[in-house]
Write a protein that holds these residues in place. Sequence first.
Motif, PDB file in Angstrom:
ATOM      1  N   GLY A   1       0.813  -1.210   0.000  1.00 40.21           N
ATOM      2  CA  GLY A   1       0.000   0.000   0.000  1.00 40.21           C
ATOM      3  C   GLY A   1       0.847   1.260   0.000  1.00 40.21           C
ATOM      4  O   GLY A   1       0.368   2.352  -0.310  1.00 40.21           O
TER       5      GLY A   1
ATOM      6  N   ILE B   1      -5.579  -1.830  -6.522  1.00 43.37           N
ATOM      7  CA  ILE B   1      -5.632  -2.042  -5.068  1.00 43.37           C
ATOM      8  C   ILE B   1      -7.029  -1.759  -4.518  1.00 43.37           C
ATOM      9  O   ILE B   1      -7.635  -2.634  -3.893  1.00 43.37           O
ATOM     10  CB  ILE B   1      -4.528  -1.244  -4.338  1.00 43.37           C
TER      11      ILE B   1
ATOM     12  N   TYR C   1      -8.161  -5.654  -4.565  1.00 41.02           N
ATOM     13  CA  TYR C   1      -7.520  -6.153  -3.349  1.00 41.02           C
ATOM     14  C   TYR C   1      -8.245  -5.704  -2.079  1.00 41.02           C
ATOM     15  O   TYR C   1      -8.476  -6.502  -1.169  1.00 41.02           O
ATOM     16  CB  TYR C   1      -6.057  -5.713  -3.331  1.00 41.02           C
TER      17      TYR C   1
END
Length: 174
Positions: free
Chosen positions: A52, A137, A141
């Motif tokens: 991240g 992301i 995710y």
Amino acid sequence: MSPEILFPMQLVLGYVVCLLCFCAYVLPRLRSMDRFEAHRAIATLHSFRFFGLVFILPGVVGPSLPAGFATFAAYGDFAAGVLAILALLTARIRPLFWTFVVAFNFVGATDILVDYYHAIQAGLPAVAGQLGAAYVIPVIYVPFLMITHVVALYWLVRPRPGAAQALTGDVAAA
């Protein structure tokens, strides 16, 4: 279609698809494991949250990515990932393991919720293209992360089957 529509639509669809996949393939496997192994598997998934940090890496994300979103999201993910790694490293010391499991799930779920708040406040949907390669992301995710946080936190607070019997001494009758 405008980015203000595309990004939230992809985010919602990401949750739908991840939930379908999770319920069909992941949840049955996690349910077949004992509680410790299931939480260890979830911790393994969350241990990758260090990536991240790409939200603050120039060249991966665009220069106009709102800093109010990017900085908190990057360090929140990093903190949750480190706590998940610590859970995995302390698996042989069960009290520490469970402490880190609670910590990474609480910190990680809170991070995601606060990131959504910051994203809305910063107008991220309008500049979602600034996420660059990191676009995947939040769309793919993060839904898996949030779903596993919800399941893990639920399993942490619900009584284990047979726990009440063990406390009352009715184990032999079970």
